[in-house]
Scaffold this motif. Sequence first.
Motif: not given
Length: 436
Positions: A338-346, A412-420
């Motif tokens: 499973i790969t990241a769909e965008k840049d950011g931080y976990l 896929s529903e259990s992690y969030v990639i954001g800006n923080t």
Amino acid sequence: MEIVDLINKKKYGGVLTNEEINFVIENYTNGNIPDYQMSAFLMAVYFQGMNSDESTALALAMRDSGEVVDLHDIHGVKVDKHSTGGVGDKVTLVLAPLVAYLGAKLAKMSGRGLGHTGGTIDKLESIPGFNVVLPLDQFKQQVNEIGCAVVGQSGDIAPADKKIYALRDVTATVDSIPLIASSIMSKKLASGADAIVLDVKVGSGAFMKTKEEAIELSRLMVQIGQKANKKVTAILTSMDEPLGHKIGNSLEVYEAIETLEGNGPEDLTEVVSVITGHLLAHAGVSKTSEEGYLLAKDTLKKGKALPNFYQLVEAQGGDVDFVKDKNNLLGHTKQFVITAEKDGYLETVDALNFGIAAMKLGAGRMKKDDKLDLYVGLDLHKKIGDEVKKGDAIVTLYHNEKGLKDAIKLISESYVIGNTKRTLKLIEETITEWEL
């Protein structure tokens, strides 16, 4: 003395005597009290609680319902640890050889996994030939000779607890802190160790979801230990994300070996070092837990305890050549990334759902008699706070087709990639008997 009178007494908030608690446990274990009355008793405890004296009496009564292991002929202070259960918790696999290398004696009885939490015994059985059932004399002899042994918990240990836990599970009384504390401590007190460190997990992947609940449970278990004349320390450790990177039986053995080589994840290395530090202090190997912690961390970093792991495997009949090439532990499973769909931080990881995803692949049991696939599981390539680029691998699933679709959806529903960029606090609190 009648059980209905004791149910009524607790229903109105009365404090039960040691004699009354012994009466309940002895007669329920012997079949003289039916399930429906014991259910009423447990519900009264659920709503009214128990003080530390009652909880201690309950733990001791359950301890004394079966075999109490006598370890006096093991030389020196016998130490033990217990985890309240989490995701990716392979601490014992690293800690046992580490403690043995550093000169303490770890006589460990462990359990099997159920639900989203893995069991140490299942993990060890992913090593071909590893024997988790040893006669008591052989168990003690092994601890004397190599400093550690890890076996399955005897069916004769705290049979009252097994019977009561099964009833709690179907009467919605599992989440009662006095009942949880007494259940855990009855088994630990029956296992014969002189000093115990309790690893109390707190967070999304743990049974205790809040720090306040975990502190309450920890304090009560330490009090029970103190009243039972045992040295007990409780450490609250974060389970807001899985411990380490790998989830699954053989995969966790692989990561344990990595850690013993000096290349383990920071969080696993830290938790093992903190627990070991307290055990070394209790055993008199180090003057303080801080000194023991530094000793443990340095030993892991330099890979000094790895031969002790191989020694443990060999002593219990395991295939040492198999684990010396740790890639064998990756099995012949298929892989899905499973790969990241965008840049950011976990930013966040739902540890509970990751554990459930591994269970769906076959790494865990939904029912006690479910058969495990010892070589499936998950490898988390990113931890909370890590930078992520679009296309980076987030999780690799090791699978044999079973449950793959469900596991992919769940992860896929259990992690969030954001800006923080978040930082987790790994060790929340430490509770010792002299701080009560």
